[in-house]
Design a protein around this motif. Structure first.
Motif, PDB file in Angstrom:
ATOM      1  N   ARG A 118       0.822  -1.206   0.000  1.00 48.50           N
ATOM      2  CA  ARG A 118       0.000   0.000   0.000  1.00 48.50           C
ATOM      3  C   ARG A 118       0.861   1.263   0.000  1.00 48.50           C
ATOM      4  O   ARG A 118       1.862   1.348   0.712  1.00 48.50           O
ATOM      5  CB  ARG A 118      -0.922   0.022   1.230  1.00 48.50           C
ATOM      6  CG  ARG A 118      -1.852  -1.162   1.325  1.00 48.50           C
ATOM      7  CD  ARG A 118      -2.817  -1.042   2.493  1.00 48.50           C
ATOM      8  NE  ARG A 118      -3.798   0.009   2.265  1.00 48.50           N
ATOM      9  CZ  ARG A 118      -4.908   0.157   2.991  1.00 48.50           C
ATOM     10  NH1 ARG A 118      -5.163  -0.666   3.998  1.00 48.50           N
ATOM     11  NH2 ARG A 118      -5.759   1.120   2.704  1.00 48.50           N
ATOM     12  N   TRP A 119       0.432   2.227  -0.806  1.00 47.61           N
ATOM     13  CA  TRP A 119       1.035   3.552  -0.838  1.00 47.61           C
ATOM     14  C   TRP A 119      -0.051   4.592  -0.582  1.00 47.61           C
ATOM     15  O   TRP A 119      -1.179   4.461  -1.097  1.00 47.61           O
ATOM     16  CB  TRP A 119       1.659   3.852  -2.195  1.00 47.61           C
ATOM     17  CG  TRP A 119       2.888   3.092  -2.551  1.00 47.61           C
ATOM     18  CD1 TRP A 119       4.184   3.493  -2.420  1.00 47.61           C
ATOM     19  CD2 TRP A 119       2.964   1.786  -3.165  1.00 47.61           C
ATOM     20  NE1 TRP A 119       5.055   2.543  -2.893  1.00 47.61           N
ATOM     21  CE2 TRP A 119       4.322   1.476  -3.358  1.00 47.61           C
ATOM     22  CE3 TRP A 119       1.991   0.852  -3.568  1.00 47.61           C
ATOM     23  CZ2 TRP A 119       4.748   0.282  -3.935  1.00 47.61           C
ATOM     24  CZ3 TRP A 119       2.411  -0.335  -4.137  1.00 47.61           C
ATOM     25  CH2 TRP A 119       3.778  -0.614  -4.309  1.00 47.61           C
ATOM     26  N   GLU A 120       0.271   5.630   0.161  1.00 49.64           N
ATOM     27  CA  GLU A 120      -0.658   6.720   0.417  1.00 49.64           C
ATOM     28  C   GLU A 120      -0.530   7.785  -0.669  1.00 49.64           C
ATOM     29  O   GLU A 120       0.509   7.899  -1.335  1.00 49.64           O
ATOM     30  CB  GLU A 120      -0.372   7.345   1.785  1.00 49.64           C
ATOM     31  CG  GLU A 120      -0.610   6.397   2.954  1.00 49.64           C
ATOM     32  CD  GLU A 120      -2.049   5.939   3.047  1.00 49.64           C
ATOM     33  OE1 GLU A 120      -2.949   6.769   2.790  1.00 49.64           O
ATOM     34  OE2 GLU A 120      -2.275   4.746   3.375  1.00 49.64           O
ATOM     35  N   PRO A 121      -1.569   8.613  -0.856  1.00 52.19           N
ATOM     36  CA  PRO A 121      -1.443   9.723  -1.807  1.00 52.19           C
ATOM     37  C   PRO A 121      -0.320  10.675  -1.399  1.00 52.19           C
ATOM     38  O   PRO A 121       0.018  10.792  -0.220  1.00 52.19           O
ATOM     39  CB  PRO A 121      -2.809  10.425  -1.714  1.00 52.19           C
ATOM     40  CG  PRO A 121      -3.731   9.424  -1.094  1.00 52.19           C
ATOM     41  CD  PRO A 121      -2.889   8.554  -0.213  1.00 52.19           C
ATOM     42  N   ASP A 122       0.258  11.350  -2.373  1.00 55.61           N
ATOM     43  CA  ASP A 122       1.329  12.297  -2.068  1.00 55.61           C
ATOM     44  C   ASP A 122       0.809  13.439  -1.200  1.00 55.61           C
ATOM     45  O   ASP A 122      -0.335  13.891  -1.367  1.00 55.61           O
ATOM     46  CB  ASP A 122       1.896  12.882  -3.355  1.00 55.61           C
ATOM     47  CG  ASP A 122       2.734  11.888  -4.128  1.00 55.61           C
ATOM     48  OD1 ASP A 122       2.859  10.735  -3.682  1.00 55.61           O
ATOM     49  OD2 ASP A 122       3.256  12.271  -5.191  1.00 55.61           O
TER      50      ASP A 122
END
Length: 261
Positions: free
Chosen positions: A21-25
């Motif tokens: 998982r990656w979060e929005p910038d």
């Protein structure tokens, strides 16, 4: 781009399915609906989506991203048993990950083998809001999966297991070389090749707005308009290139723009 938060979900048959998982910038206007990415055969989330910049393009657009390593690939569980594979089994894994996310909706992107997984998922999963599929064409409608008229699965399976890869014809030698380069588990890939989906996919049941992306000289995505015409709310985008178009800036831009809605 930050490193992902990775986890493993143990599904009903005991296989561990890794997802990342990656979060929005920071500073973006986030869309609360995450983008879920399903890679193609022999690849994994890092190779197919993170390394070329696709994940970064989505996070820069304010999207959270979840990349799923299909069973037999990446950090997910491995087995040489063909009974544990097939895109329909992978679609069950993907739906389990979507359920574990605890979100009301997702946008789903799948490529090649992952496109078949995504189509099977979208036909049954009401949480799929929008859908992007690439690297497949008329073979989905006519054969029920990736076009094995171009690359027969028995030939691919034998190529992955042979002790003499130098004798392979170019089309399968390239696949074997790619698998070895990315550190894939060859017996697991051979098992998946023997179990690739064949049969009807209920494309008419897909309610999500859909974008079909194909390289204009991709031998595995011939006549992609046949596939787009079979999905109720689908449009087609042709890009210059072959099956490697998934790593191109044009593919990233088309997917990001479409999923903005």
């Amino acid at each position: 781009m930050d490193q992902p938060l990775s986890a493993t979900l143990v599904v009903d048959d005991g296989t561990g399915i890794a997802y990342h998982r990656w979060e929005p910038d920071p500073g973006t206007d986030p869309d609360p609906v995450p983008v879920v990415l399903q890679h193609g055969f022999a690849a994994n989330t890092a190779v197919e989506w993170a390394d070329p910049g696709t994940v970064a393009a989505f996070t820069a657009a304010g999207r959270g991203v979840v990349g799923v390593d299909a069973r037999g690939h990446g950090r997910s569980g491995k087995s040489p048993d063909p009974a544990r594979y097939g895109e329909r089994r992978m679609a069950r894994d993907l739906r389990a990950v979507i359920a574990a996310l605890g979100v009301p909706a997702v946008d789903l992107v799948g490529y090649s083998m992952g496109a078949i997984v995504a189509l099977l998922t979208a036909a049954e999963e009401p949480a799929v809001r929008r859908l992007v599929i690439g690297g497949v064409g008329a073979g989905v409608v006519e054969l029920g999966g990736v076009d094995t008229r171009v690359l027969p699965n028995d030939v691919l399976s034998l190529a992955l297991l042979t002790d003499a890869p130098g004798t392979l014809p170019p089309e399968v030698a390239a696949m074997r070389a790619f698998a070895e380069t990315v550190g894939a588990d060859l017996p697991s890939l051979a098992a998946q090749a023997r179990s690739a989906h064949r049969g009807r996919i209920d494309l008419a049941a897909i309610a999500a707005a859909t974008l079909v992306i194909a390289g204009d000289v991709d031998p595995l995505a011939q006549r992609p308009h046949v596939l787009a015409d079979a999905i109720p709310d689908a449009r087609l985008r042709l890009l210059p290139g072959d099956h490697g178009v998934v790593g191109s800036p044009a593919f990233r831009a088309a997917a990001v723009d479409f999923l903005r809605g």
